[in-house]
Design a protein around this motif. Structure first.
Motif, PDB file in Angstrom:
ATOM      1  N   GLN A 135       0.836  -1.192   0.000  1.00 36.40           N
ATOM      2  CA  GLN A 135       0.000   0.000   0.000  1.00 36.40           C
ATOM      3  C   GLN A 135       0.878   1.252   0.000  1.00 36.40           C
ATOM      4  O   GLN A 135       1.982   1.259   0.553  1.00 36.40           O
ATOM      5  N   GLU A 136       0.375   2.307  -0.622  1.00 37.63           N
ATOM      6  CA  GLU A 136       1.136   3.549  -0.746  1.00 37.63           C
ATOM      7  C   GLU A 136       1.660   4.047   0.601  1.00 37.63           C
ATOM      8  O   GLU A 136       2.804   4.504   0.701  1.00 37.63           O
ATOM      9  N   ALA A 137       0.856   3.940   1.645  1.00 35.93           N
ATOM     10  CA  ALA A 137       1.236   4.454   2.961  1.00 35.93           C
ATOM     11  C   ALA A 137       2.469   3.760   3.533  1.00 35.93           C
ATOM     12  O   ALA A 137       3.160   4.317   4.395  1.00 35.93           O
ATOM     13  N   HIS A 138       2.755   2.549   3.058  1.00 36.92           N
ATOM     14  CA  HIS A 138       3.885   1.774   3.587  1.00 36.92           C
ATOM     15  C   HIS A 138       5.017   1.641   2.573  1.00 36.92           C
ATOM     16  O   HIS A 138       6.011   0.967   2.844  1.00 36.92           O
ATOM     17  N   ALA A 139       4.886   2.286   1.430  1.00 39.92           N
ATOM     18  CA  ALA A 139       5.840   2.060   0.341  1.00 39.92           C
ATOM     19  C   ALA A 139       7.249   2.539   0.669  1.00 39.92           C
ATOM     20  O   ALA A 139       8.233   1.952   0.206  1.00 39.92           O
ATOM     21  N   ALA A 140       7.380   3.599   1.482  1.00 39.48           N
ATOM     22  CA  ALA A 140       8.703   4.167   1.747  1.00 39.48           C
ATOM     23  C   ALA A 140       9.649   3.145   2.366  1.00 39.48           C
ATOM     24  O   ALA A 140      10.864   3.185   2.115  1.00 39.48           O
ATOM     25  N   GLU A 141       9.121   2.219   3.138  1.00 38.87           N
ATOM     26  CA  GLU A 141       9.994   1.250   3.800  1.00 38.87           C
ATOM     27  C   GLU A 141      10.580   0.229   2.825  1.00 38.87           C
ATOM     28  O   GLU A 141      11.487  -0.526   3.190  1.00 38.87           O
ATOM     29  N   TYR A 142      10.104   0.214   1.593  1.00 40.14           N
ATOM     30  CA  TYR A 142      10.622  -0.707   0.577  1.00 40.14           C
ATOM     31  C   TYR A 142      11.653  -0.034  -0.339  1.00 40.14           C
ATOM     32  O   TYR A 142      12.192  -0.674  -1.235  1.00 40.14           O
ATOM     33  N   THR A 204      11.809  17.496  -8.258  1.00 40.20           N
ATOM     34  CA  THR A 204      11.634  16.049  -8.392  1.00 40.20           C
ATOM     35  C   THR A 204      10.405  15.516  -7.674  1.00 40.20           C
ATOM     36  O   THR A 204      10.108  14.319  -7.779  1.00 40.20           O
ATOM     37  N   ASP A 205       9.693  16.358  -6.960  1.00 41.24           N
ATOM     38  CA  ASP A 205       8.442  15.906  -6.339  1.00 41.24           C
ATOM     39  C   ASP A 205       7.217  16.382  -7.129  1.00 41.24           C
ATOM     40  O   ASP A 205       6.081  16.226  -6.678  1.00 41.24           O
ATOM     41  N   ASP A 206       7.453  16.971  -8.314  1.00 41.37           N
ATOM     42  CA  ASP A 206       6.348  17.446  -9.147  1.00 41.37           C
ATOM     43  C   ASP A 206       5.902  16.325 -10.088  1.00 41.37           C
ATOM     44  O   ASP A 206       5.892  16.468 -11.304  1.00 41.37           O
ATOM     45  N   LEU A 207       5.545  15.210  -9.496  1.00 40.93           N
ATOM     46  CA  LEU A 207       5.199  14.009 -10.254  1.00 40.93           C
ATOM     47  C   LEU A 207       3.704  13.744 -10.197  1.00 40.93           C
ATOM     48  O   LEU A 207       3.066  13.973  -9.161  1.00 40.93           O
ATOM     49  N   VAL A 208       3.164  13.242 -11.282  1.00 44.12           N
ATOM     50  CA  VAL A 208       1.770  12.790 -11.263  1.00 44.12           C
ATOM     51  C   VAL A 208       1.643  11.592 -10.331  1.00 44.12           C
ATOM     52  O   VAL A 208       0.703  11.496  -9.528  1.00 44.12           O
ATOM     53  N   PHE A 209       2.607  10.665 -10.429  1.00 41.55           N
ATOM     54  CA  PHE A 209       2.628   9.473  -9.581  1.00 41.55           C
ATOM     55  C   PHE A 209       3.933   9.472  -8.791  1.00 41.55           C
ATOM     56  O   PHE A 209       5.014   9.367  -9.356  1.00 41.55           O
ATOM     57  N   SER A 210       3.836   9.594  -7.490  1.00 40.74           N
ATOM     58  CA  SER A 210       5.006   9.647  -6.612  1.00 40.74           C
ATOM     59  C   SER A 210       5.682   8.275  -6.563  1.00 40.74           C
ATOM     60  O   SER A 210       5.095   7.257  -6.961  1.00 40.74           O
ATOM     61  N   ILE A 215       5.287   2.320  -6.461  1.00 35.49           N
ATOM     62  CA  ILE A 215       5.526   1.027  -5.815  1.00 35.49           C
ATOM     63  C   ILE A 215       4.204   0.321  -5.537  1.00 35.49           C
ATOM     64  O   ILE A 215       4.077  -0.892  -5.741  1.00 35.49           O
ATOM     65  N   GLU A 216       3.209   1.050  -5.085  1.00 33.64           N
ATOM     66  CA  GLU A 216       1.902   0.436  -4.872  1.00 33.64           C
ATOM     67  C   GLU A 216       1.366  -0.158  -6.175  1.00 33.64           C
ATOM     68  O   GLU A 216       0.974  -1.327  -6.224  1.00 33.64           O
ATOM     69  N   PHE A 217       1.375   0.625  -7.240  1.00 32.82           N
ATOM     70  CA  PHE A 217       0.808   0.180  -8.514  1.00 32.82           C
ATOM     71  C   PHE A 217       1.572  -1.008  -9.075  1.00 32.82           C
ATOM     72  O   PHE A 217       0.981  -2.039  -9.442  1.00 32.82           O
TER      73      PHE A 217
END
Length: 273
Positions: A135-142, A204-210, A215-217
């Motif tokens: 899930q997007e909320a947990h993606a940073a840890e990956y 670099t944070d001006d992305l449609v998909f972060s 990672i979620e998708f």
């Protein structure tokens, strides 16, 4: 922490950068092998031989990623300049490891592929552990960290069909590095220059998909493994969208720099074959 794959007289080694020009050799042949180990963060802090790498010592930070997943149409202004509608889901295509070169290596292109060569400076996300149905909320840890990559493109090949891959994976064209940075976070600007002239510049944070959304998708399509790479898309300013079009010529250098992360610079050499 910055991790690089460095060329030595006996092969390659993973290394922890202690400055831009000094490093500690680690007991793994490359960063990808290191990331595959449990507890790689602690292993990367080990002591080792001191290295003083030159620019030509920097190999692709991940030598042979299991997957290189590229995202098209992920900056709004680039979507507009290419004449596309904003996508509802990420537009994905694949690049193969044979396309990768080191941060300062020359691009080698045979004459039969030397037309309509274009630059696409991009932020690369490097996966640090297996990600499946994340899930997007947990993606940073990956995410192990970030690097710089050039999605070098042969536009004529790309435009021949609706599938982009054939123009996106030319052998020995995609600079990748110079290192993986575990602490850096998206936000600072990416700047691409061609022969010293600024061609692309964007946050670099001006992305449609972060990165987290990507990672979620992607992880709901197939698992991501340590060392896999996601190239997150390019800002506006590519040569193909300019009037007149501005393609890379023999002997010209493209530099891609992301503030606080690092820079790569690769010169195109057209070779008769």
């Amino acid at each position: 922490m910055r991790l690089a794959t460095l060329r030595t007289e006996t092969g390659t080694t993973a290394a922890r950068m202690t400055s831009d020009a000094t490093a500690i050799a680690l007991d793994y042949p490359d960063v990808g092998t290191l990331l595959a180990q449990d507890g790689w963060e602690e292993l990367a802090l080990a002591d080792g031989a001191v290295l003083n790498p030159e620019k030509d010592h920097f190999a692709p930070v991940i030598l042979r990623p299991g997957k290189i997943i590229c995202v098209g149409l992920n900056y709004a202004k680039h979507i507009d300049e290419m004449g596309h509608e904003r996508p509802d889901v990420p537009t994905l295509f694949i690049k193969f490891p044979e396309a990768l070169i080191g941060a300062y290596d020359d691009v080698e292109v045979p004459t039969f592929n030397a037309e309509t060569l274009d630059f696409e400076g991009e932020l690369a996300v490097i996966v640090g552990k297996r990600a499946r149905h994340v899930q997007e909320a947990h993606a940073a840890e990956y995410i192990a960290g970030y690097a710089v990559i050039n999605d070098y493109t042969q536009r004529e090949y790309q435009k021949r069909t609706q599938q982009w891959h054939q123009g996106k994976s030319l052998e020995k064209t995609a600079g990748f590095g110079p290192w993986l940075d575990t602490e850096w976070r998206p936000g600072p600007a990416i700047t691409t220059t061609l022969e010293g002239t600024v061609m692309q510049h964007s946050p670099t944070d001006d992305l449609v998909f972060s990165p987290a959304k990507l990672i979620e998708f992607i992880s709901h399509i197939y698992p991501l493994e340590p060392g896999d790479v996601i190239a997150t898309g390019t800002p506006d300013g590519v040569g193909h969208a300019r009037d007149p079009k501005r393609y890379i010529q023999n002997g010209e250098a493209v530099r891609v720099e992301i503030e606080g992360l690092g820079a790569i610079e690769n010169t195109t050499r057209v070779q008769s074959r």
